[in-house]
Write a protein that holds these residues in place. Structure first.
Motif, PDB file in Angstrom:
ATOM      1  N   SER A  90      50.737  33.712  39.024  1.00 44.26           N
ATOM      2  CA  SER A  90      50.903  33.280  37.628  1.00 44.26           C
ATOM      3  C   SER A  90      49.644  33.551  36.813  1.00 44.26           C
ATOM      4  O   SER A  90      49.139  32.682  36.098  1.00 44.26           O
ATOM      5  CB  SER A  90      51.244  31.781  37.580  1.00 44.26           C
ATOM      6  OG  SER A  90      52.404  31.508  38.332  1.00 44.26           O
ATOM      7  N   LEU A  91      49.140  34.756  36.928  1.00 44.40           N
ATOM      8  CA  LEU A  91      47.880  35.107  36.284  1.00 44.40           C
ATOM      9  C   LEU A  91      47.990  35.071  34.768  1.00 44.40           C
ATOM     10  O   LEU A  91      49.039  35.404  34.186  1.00 44.40           O
ATOM     11  CB  LEU A  91      47.417  36.473  36.762  1.00 44.40           C
ATOM     12  CG  LEU A  91      46.798  36.458  38.164  1.00 44.40           C
ATOM     13  CD1 LEU A  91      46.746  37.862  38.756  1.00 44.40           C
ATOM     14  CD2 LEU A  91      45.406  35.848  38.135  1.00 44.40           C
ATOM     15  N   LYS A  92      46.889  34.658  34.144  1.00 41.34           N
ATOM     16  CA  LYS A  92      46.790  34.521  32.703  1.00 41.34           C
ATOM     17  C   LYS A  92      45.673  35.423  32.193  1.00 41.34           C
ATOM     18  O   LYS A  92      44.754  35.756  32.952  1.00 41.34           O
ATOM     19  CB  LYS A  92      46.477  33.073  32.339  1.00 41.34           C
ATOM     20  CG  LYS A  92      47.435  32.049  32.919  1.00 41.34           C
ATOM     21  CD  LYS A  92      46.950  30.628  32.608  1.00 41.34           C
ATOM     22  CE  LYS A  92      47.878  29.572  33.200  1.00 41.34           C
ATOM     23  NZ  LYS A  92      47.394  28.200  32.897  1.00 41.34           N
ATOM     24  N   PRO A  93      45.681  35.758  30.912  1.00 37.26           N
ATOM     25  CA  PRO A  93      44.583  36.577  30.365  1.00 37.26           C
ATOM     26  C   PRO A  93      43.211  35.934  30.585  1.00 37.26           C
ATOM     27  O   PRO A  93      42.228  36.653  30.815  1.00 37.26           O
ATOM     28  CB  PRO A  93      44.935  36.662  28.885  1.00 37.26           C
ATOM     29  CG  PRO A  93      46.417  36.528  28.838  1.00 37.26           C
ATOM     30  CD  PRO A  93      46.751  35.552  29.935  1.00 37.26           C
ATOM     31  N   GLU A  94      43.143  34.623  30.558  1.00 37.04           N
ATOM     32  CA  GLU A  94      41.864  33.945  30.759  1.00 37.04           C
ATOM     33  C   GLU A  94      41.365  34.012  32.198  1.00 37.04           C
ATOM     34  O   GLU A  94      40.247  33.573  32.491  1.00 37.04           O
ATOM     35  CB  GLU A  94      41.935  32.480  30.307  1.00 37.04           C
ATOM     36  CG  GLU A  94      43.094  31.692  30.881  1.00 37.04           C
ATOM     37  CD  GLU A  94      44.288  31.639  29.932  1.00 37.04           C
ATOM     38  OE1 GLU A  94      44.618  32.690  29.315  1.00 37.04           O
ATOM     39  OE2 GLU A  94      44.899  30.556  29.822  1.00 37.04           O
ATOM     40  N   ASP A  95      42.164  34.552  33.107  1.00 38.85           N
ATOM     41  CA  ASP A  95      41.702  34.794  34.476  1.00 38.85           C
ATOM     42  C   ASP A  95      40.936  36.107  34.592  1.00 38.85           C
ATOM     43  O   ASP A  95      40.370  36.400  35.651  1.00 38.85           O
ATOM     44  CB  ASP A  95      42.887  34.815  35.448  1.00 38.85           C
ATOM     45  CG  ASP A  95      43.592  33.477  35.551  1.00 38.85           C
ATOM     46  OD1 ASP A  95      44.838  33.462  35.580  1.00 38.85           O
ATOM     47  OD2 ASP A  95      42.897  32.438  35.595  1.00 38.85           O
ATOM     48  N   THR A  96      40.923  36.893  33.523  1.00 44.64           N
ATOM     49  CA  THR A  96      40.196  38.152  33.537  1.00 44.64           C
ATOM     50  C   THR A  96      38.708  37.910  33.738  1.00 44.64           C
ATOM     51  O   THR A  96      38.089  37.145  32.990  1.00 44.64           O
ATOM     52  CB  THR A  96      40.424  38.908  32.218  1.00 44.64           C
ATOM     53  OG1 THR A  96      41.803  39.271  32.121  1.00 44.64           O
ATOM     54  CG2 THR A  96      39.564  40.162  32.149  1.00 44.64           C
ATOM     55  N   ALA A  97      38.142  38.535  34.770  1.00 45.31           N
ATOM     56  CA  ALA A  97      36.732  38.328  35.108  1.00 45.31           C
ATOM     57  C   ALA A  97      36.376  39.213  36.294  1.00 45.31           C
ATOM     58  O   ALA A  97      37.254  39.815  36.933  1.00 45.31           O
ATOM     59  CB  ALA A  97      36.473  36.865  35.469  1.00 45.31           C
ATOM     60  N   ILE A  98      35.091  39.253  36.590  1.00 43.87           N
ATOM     61  CA  ILE A  98      34.642  39.795  37.865  1.00 43.87           C
ATOM     62  C   ILE A  98      34.633  38.632  38.853  1.00 43.87           C
ATOM     63  O   ILE A  98      34.053  37.579  38.569  1.00 43.87           O
ATOM     64  CB  ILE A  98      33.248  40.430  37.758  1.00 43.87           C
ATOM     65  CG1 ILE A  98      33.264  41.585  36.755  1.00 43.87           C
ATOM     66  CG2 ILE A  98      32.787  40.931  39.134  1.00 43.87           C
ATOM     67  CD1 ILE A  98      31.902  42.171  36.475  1.00 43.87           C
ATOM     68  N   TYR A  99      35.263  38.826  39.996  1.00 44.41           N
ATOM     69  CA  TYR A  99      35.370  37.780  41.004  1.00 44.41           C
ATOM     70  C   TYR A  99      34.396  38.078  42.141  1.00 44.41           C
ATOM     71  O   TYR A  99      34.344  39.207  42.646  1.00 44.41           O
ATOM     72  CB  TYR A  99      36.794  37.691  41.534  1.00 44.41           C
ATOM     73  CG  TYR A  99      37.721  36.993  40.575  1.00 44.41           C
ATOM     74  CD1 TYR A  99      38.114  37.608  39.393  1.00 44.41           C
ATOM     75  CD2 TYR A  99      38.190  35.709  40.836  1.00 44.41           C
ATOM     76  CE1 TYR A  99      38.961  36.958  38.491  1.00 44.41           C
ATOM     77  CE2 TYR A  99      39.037  35.053  39.940  1.00 44.41           C
ATOM     78  CZ  TYR A  99      39.408  35.692  38.779  1.00 44.41           C
ATOM     79  OH  TYR A  99      40.235  35.036  37.894  1.00 44.41           O
ATOM     80  N   TYR A 100      33.655  37.052  42.539  1.00 47.43           N
ATOM     81  CA  TYR A 100      32.654  37.163  43.587  1.00 47.43           C
ATOM     82  C   TYR A 100      32.959  36.186  44.717  1.00 47.43           C
ATOM     83  O   TYR A 100      33.350  35.038  44.465  1.00 47.43           O
ATOM     84  CB  TYR A 100      31.264  36.823  43.058  1.00 47.43           C
ATOM     85  CG  TYR A 100      30.770  37.687  41.935  1.00 47.43           C
ATOM     86  CD1 TYR A 100      31.028  37.365  40.607  1.00 47.43           C
ATOM     87  CD2 TYR A 100      30.014  38.832  42.193  1.00 47.43           C
ATOM     88  CE1 TYR A 100      30.564  38.150  39.569  1.00 47.43           C
ATOM     89  CE2 TYR A 100      29.541  39.629  41.148  1.00 47.43           C
ATOM     90  CZ  TYR A 100      29.818  39.274  39.852  1.00 47.43           C
ATOM     91  OH  TYR A 100      29.342  40.058  38.830  1.00 47.43           O
ATOM     92  N   CYS A 101      32.749  36.618  45.953  1.00 51.31           N
ATOM     93  CA  CYS A 101      32.747  35.657  47.048  1.00 51.31           C
ATOM     94  C   CYS A 101      31.291  35.331  47.387  1.00 51.31           C
ATOM     95  O   CYS A 101      30.395  36.164  47.189  1.00 51.31           O
ATOM     96  CB  CYS A 101      33.501  36.168  48.262  1.00 51.31           C
ATOM     97  SG  CYS A 101      32.892  37.668  49.007  1.00 51.31           S
ATOM     98  N   ALA A 102      31.077  34.121  47.862  1.00 48.70           N
ATOM     99  CA  ALA A 102      29.732  33.637  48.146  1.00 48.70           C
ATOM    100  C   ALA A 102      29.759  32.807  49.423  1.00 48.70           C
ATOM    101  O   ALA A 102      30.767  32.179  49.741  1.00 48.70           O
ATOM    102  CB  ALA A 102      29.214  32.800  46.985  1.00 48.70           C
ATOM    103  N   ALA A 103      28.617  32.813  50.142  1.00 48.62           N
ATOM    104  CA  ALA A 103      28.539  32.110  51.416  1.00 48.62           C
ATOM    105  C   ALA A 103      27.332  31.186  51.456  1.00 48.62           C
ATOM    106  O   ALA A 103      26.248  31.537  50.963  1.00 48.62           O
ATOM    107  CB  ALA A 103      28.459  33.109  52.570  1.00 48.62           C
ATOM    108  N   SER A 104      27.546  30.032  52.052  1.00 51.68           N
ATOM    109  CA  SER A 104      26.460  29.112  52.317  1.00 51.68           C
ATOM    110  C   SER A 104      26.444  28.830  53.813  1.00 51.68           C
ATOM    111  O   SER A 104      27.501  28.614  54.408  1.00 51.68           O
ATOM    112  CB  SER A 104      26.652  27.807  51.541  1.00 51.68           C
ATOM    113  OG  SER A 104      25.555  26.948  51.714  1.00 51.68           O
ATOM    114  N   LEU A 105      25.282  28.842  54.435  1.00 53.48           N
ATOM    115  CA  LEU A 105      25.159  28.790  55.880  1.00 53.48           C
ATOM    116  C   LEU A 105      24.600  27.463  56.354  1.00 53.48           C
ATOM    117  O   LEU A 105      24.113  26.662  55.550  1.00 53.48           O
ATOM    118  CB  LEU A 105      24.302  29.964  56.344  1.00 53.48           C
ATOM    119  CG  LEU A 105      24.939  31.317  56.067  1.00 53.48           C
ATOM    120  CD1 LEU A 105      24.047  32.444  56.533  1.00 53.48           C
ATOM    121  CD2 LEU A 105      26.313  31.417  56.722  1.00 53.48           C
TER     122      LEU A 105
END
Length: 129
Positions: A85-100
């Protein structure tokens, strides 16, 4: 060298779906971790989207709750973000991140980008009407 690599971004119409992936094998060998998805839209600050920890617990930003699902594969080699159900406001660069383990944040700090030491290069998601 440990790294996170995102894939699966692209362009989609409003209401469509995308599945993002992030390779995490370099990090899951530690056994204890927190992974998050963040996104950054043009002209806006980086925003937390969702998180999952090594126990399988998850949490979501209110803006995506009920539409996005974060998960891992059984081998713990890949992190996913299923976006519906994607919306125009979901437009972005998506990053994954890790914490150890040596700096593992508690759940109430999962949305804080400064709790994460490792970041992928990002993948573009564009939602158009």
């Amino acid at each position: 060298q440990a790294e996170l690599v995102e894939s699966g971004g692209g362009s989609v119409k409003v209401g469509g779906s995308l599945r993002l992936s992030c390779t995490t094998a370099s990090f899951t060998s530690f056994g204890i971790y927190v992974f998050s998805w963040f996104r950054e839209a043009p002209g806006k600050e980086r925003e937390w989207v969702a998180a999952i920890d090594s126990d399988g617990d998850t949490d979501y930003a209110d803006s995506v709750k009920g539409r996005f699902t974060v998960s891992e594969d059984n081998a713990k080699d890949n992190l996913f973000l299923e976006m519906n159900s994607l919306k125009p406001e979901d437009t972005a660069i998506y990053y994954c991140a890790a914490s150890l383990p040596y700096s593992l944040p508690p759940p109430d700090r999962w949305p804080d980008q400064y709790e994460y030491s490792y970041w992928g290069q990002g993948t573009q998601v564009t939602v158009s009407s």
